[in-house]
Design an enzyme around this catalytic site. Structure first.
Site, PDB file in Angstrom:
ATOM      1  N   HIS A 188       0.788  -1.236   0.000  1.00  0.00           N
ATOM      2  CA  HIS A 188       0.000   0.000   0.000  1.00  0.00           C
ATOM      3  C   HIS A 188       0.819   1.285   0.000  1.00  0.00           C
ATOM      4  O   HIS A 188       0.260   2.370  -0.085  1.00  0.00           O
ATOM      5  CB  HIS A 188      -0.932   0.048   1.216  1.00  0.00           C
ATOM      6  CG  HIS A 188      -0.233   0.393   2.491  1.00  0.00           C
ATOM      7  ND1 HIS A 188       0.651  -0.447   3.102  1.00  0.00           N
ATOM      8  CD2 HIS A 188      -0.254   1.515   3.249  1.00  0.00           C
ATOM      9  CE1 HIS A 188       1.120   0.131   4.194  1.00  0.00           C
ATOM     10  NE2 HIS A 188       0.597   1.322   4.306  1.00  0.00           N
TER      11      HIS A 188
HETATM   12  N1  UDP Z   1      -3.456  -4.848   9.064  1.00  0.00           N
HETATM   13  C1  UDP Z   1      -4.724  -5.368   9.290  1.00  0.00           C
HETATM   14  N2  UDP Z   1      -5.448  -5.811   8.222  1.00  0.00           N
HETATM   15  C2  UDP Z   1      -4.967  -5.798   6.939  1.00  0.00           C
HETATM   16  C3  UDP Z   1      -3.655  -5.277   6.728  1.00  0.00           C
HETATM   17  C4  UDP Z   1      -2.937  -4.796   7.805  1.00  0.00           C
HETATM   18  O1  UDP Z   1      -5.184  -5.421  10.427  1.00  0.00           O
HETATM   19  O2  UDP Z   1      -5.686  -6.212   6.022  1.00  0.00           O
HETATM   20  C5  UDP Z   1      -2.696  -4.348  10.220  1.00  0.00           C
HETATM   21  C6  UDP Z   1      -1.312  -4.921  10.342  1.00  0.00           C
HETATM   22  O3  UDP Z   1      -1.345  -6.174  10.994  1.00  0.00           O
HETATM   23  C7  UDP Z   1      -0.589  -3.855  11.134  1.00  0.00           C
HETATM   24  C8  UDP Z   1      -1.225  -2.585  10.633  1.00  0.00           C
HETATM   25  O4  UDP Z   1      -2.475  -2.967  10.045  1.00  0.00           O
HETATM   26  O5  UDP Z   1      -0.838  -3.985  12.500  1.00  0.00           O
HETATM   27  C9  UDP Z   1      -0.305  -1.989   9.611  1.00  0.00           C
HETATM   28  O6  UDP Z   1      -0.918  -1.021   8.959  1.00  0.00           O
HETATM   29  P1  UDP Z   1      -0.468  -0.541   7.504  1.00  0.00           P
HETATM   30  O7  UDP Z   1       0.306  -1.605   6.834  1.00  0.00           O
HETATM   31  O8  UDP Z   1      -1.707  -0.023   6.873  1.00  0.00           O
HETATM   32  O9  UDP Z   1       0.428   0.732   7.828  1.00  0.00           O
HETATM   33  P2  UDP Z   1       1.964   0.957   8.141  1.00  0.00           P
HETATM   34  O10 UDP Z   1       2.347   0.094   9.294  1.00  0.00           O
HETATM   35  O11 UDP Z   1       2.724   0.671   6.894  1.00  0.00           O
HETATM   36  O12 UDP Z   1       2.011   2.409   8.489  1.00  0.00           O
END
Ligand code: UDP
Length: 375
Positions: free
Chosen positions: A221
């Site tokens: 993403h």
């Molecule tokens: N996550 C979730 N469902 C999904 C994809 C990710 O619950 O379908 C959780 C994941 O386990 C983690 C968090 O969302 O705890 C990460 O968010 P994301 O990847 O959107 O953002 P980033 O960490 O890159 O800022």
């Protein structure tokens, strides 16, 4: 009684804030007001986390999403300012590196309200990332900086924070608190194809006949991948080939990525599902044989569950995972992704390193805020 205004708006922030909110509720002396900016608004990107993680309903619900980064951040800044004036918090608390983080911190700082930043000090050293701008600027206007790792602490030292009248503390990572606390609620997402259960990391079968390595959990993403047609095409090609030749890939698809894939007319061959709740994500992490991601949080969660991670980015903020041999950075090149996928599938990573604080971050954060309130 200290009044804390917590500002959240995006999926990872719901997860991070949930453990701190719980620690606040278990404490006398802090009243939390919860503001949701509306940055993420789909039920499966927002509401499901409030339901599963027991986060109180937001006291203030804004409806700000979409548009350019500047327009979104500007609208948030203006609306959050009004809420701060009305609610008169003693402190504002922000998480991570989204537009909601920066807008909340800036609105507070301009009104001379103190700011605590959870996940301070992380750096990718890539200023083209919107997240990098948000974190650097938020750190500059916070007075209580909660670092998740030693690396984050060193980054702030290198930027001269030792000489500023602020407090910088390494408290560990609230995402480890969340993973440890909620692991017992892990549940398989509904409607998974039978192939996924058949190749479950606790189970057998691999497409090329080697056996036992499990399915691959992928997430995608980051704007640097979704908004760059060449990078996106390379990643999609790699995911398709891995799914065909190495092991089944399950991909809970972020709405931004779905839109980009449609825009570019690309076809994804893996098992694509809607974004899943946190409990379902914990199940996928626990049962997969490898994680392939460009997410920040998911890189660490792979480690918490003893899985290797192949990261489709050119930098990571979680360099200690690369140093520990748990994570390999492969960018967006199809060949590199494929080759790393083959090498890492089924590897077990041992969490020997105490890298992320062992689940005590929220307790430390709330302890410090209480101490500050008394000072
Ligand atoms: N996550 C979730 N469902 C999904 C994809 C990710 O619950 O379908 C959780 C994941 O386990 C983690 C968090 O969302 O705890 C990460 O968010 P994301 O990847 O959107 O953002 P980033 O960490 O890159 O800022």
């Amino acid at each position: 009684m200290q009044r804390i205004l917590t500002i959240i708006g995006a999926r990872p922030q719901f997860i991070k804030a949930s453990v701190v909110s719980r620690a606040i509720q278990a404490t006398e002396g802090i009243e939390e007001i919860l503001l949701h900016t509306g940055q993420h608004f789909d039920a499966n990107m927002s509401e499901v986390f409030f339901d599963q993680l027991g986060i109180p309903r937001p006291d203030v619900q804004l409806d700000i999403h979409g548009g350019s980064h500047g327009a979104m951040t500007g609208r948030m800044l203006s609306e959050i300012e009004q809420i701060i004036l009305r609610e008169k918090p003693d402190r504002v608390m922000v998480y991570g590196d989204t537009n909601s983080t920066l807008a909340g911190a800036l609105a507070a700082a301009k009104l001379h309200v103190r700011v605590a930043h959870v996940e301070a000090g992380l750096r990718s050293f890539n200023m083209a990332m919107p997240e990098e701008l948000n974190r650097i600027l938020t750190d500059q206007i916070s007075d209580l900086l909660f670092c998740p790792t030693d690396t984050a602490l060193r980054n702030l030292e290198a930027e001269g924070f030792d000489n500023k009248p602020v407090q910088v503390l390494q408290v560990g990572d609230v995402m480890q608190d969340a993973a440890l606390f909620f692991a017992r609620h892990a549940v398989a997402p509904e409607g998974l194809p039978a192939e996924i259960f058949a190749t479950d990391g606790h189970g057998q079968s691999r497409k090329n006949g080697a056996g036992g390595a499990g399915f691959i959990l992928a997430t995608l993403h980051r704007a640097e991948n979704t908004d760059d047609p060449l990078r996106l095409a390379g990643i999609v090609e790699a995911l398709n080939q891995i799914h065909r030749e190495i092991a089944p890939v399950i991909l809970p698809l972020h709405p931004r990525t779905r839109a980009a894939i449609d825009r570019e007319g690309l076809t994804l061959e893996p098992h694509v599902i809607d974004p899943v709740g946190y409990f379902e994500m914990l199940w996928l992490l626990d049962h997969c044989g490898l994680v392939l991601t460009d997410s920040g949080g998911v890189q660490k969660e792979a480690f918490f569950f003893g899985k290797a991670c192949v990261t489709m980015r050119d930098q990571t903020e979680w360099v200690e995972l690369v140093e520990a041999g748990a994570n390999e950075l492969v960018g967006a090149d199809a060949e590199r992704i494929l080759s790393a996928g083959r090498r890492h599938l089924g590897r077990t990573i041992e969490d020997r390193h105490e890298l992320y604080g062992g689940g005590k971050a929220a307790e430390r954060i709330v302890g410090k805020i209480l101490e500050e309130g008394r000072a």
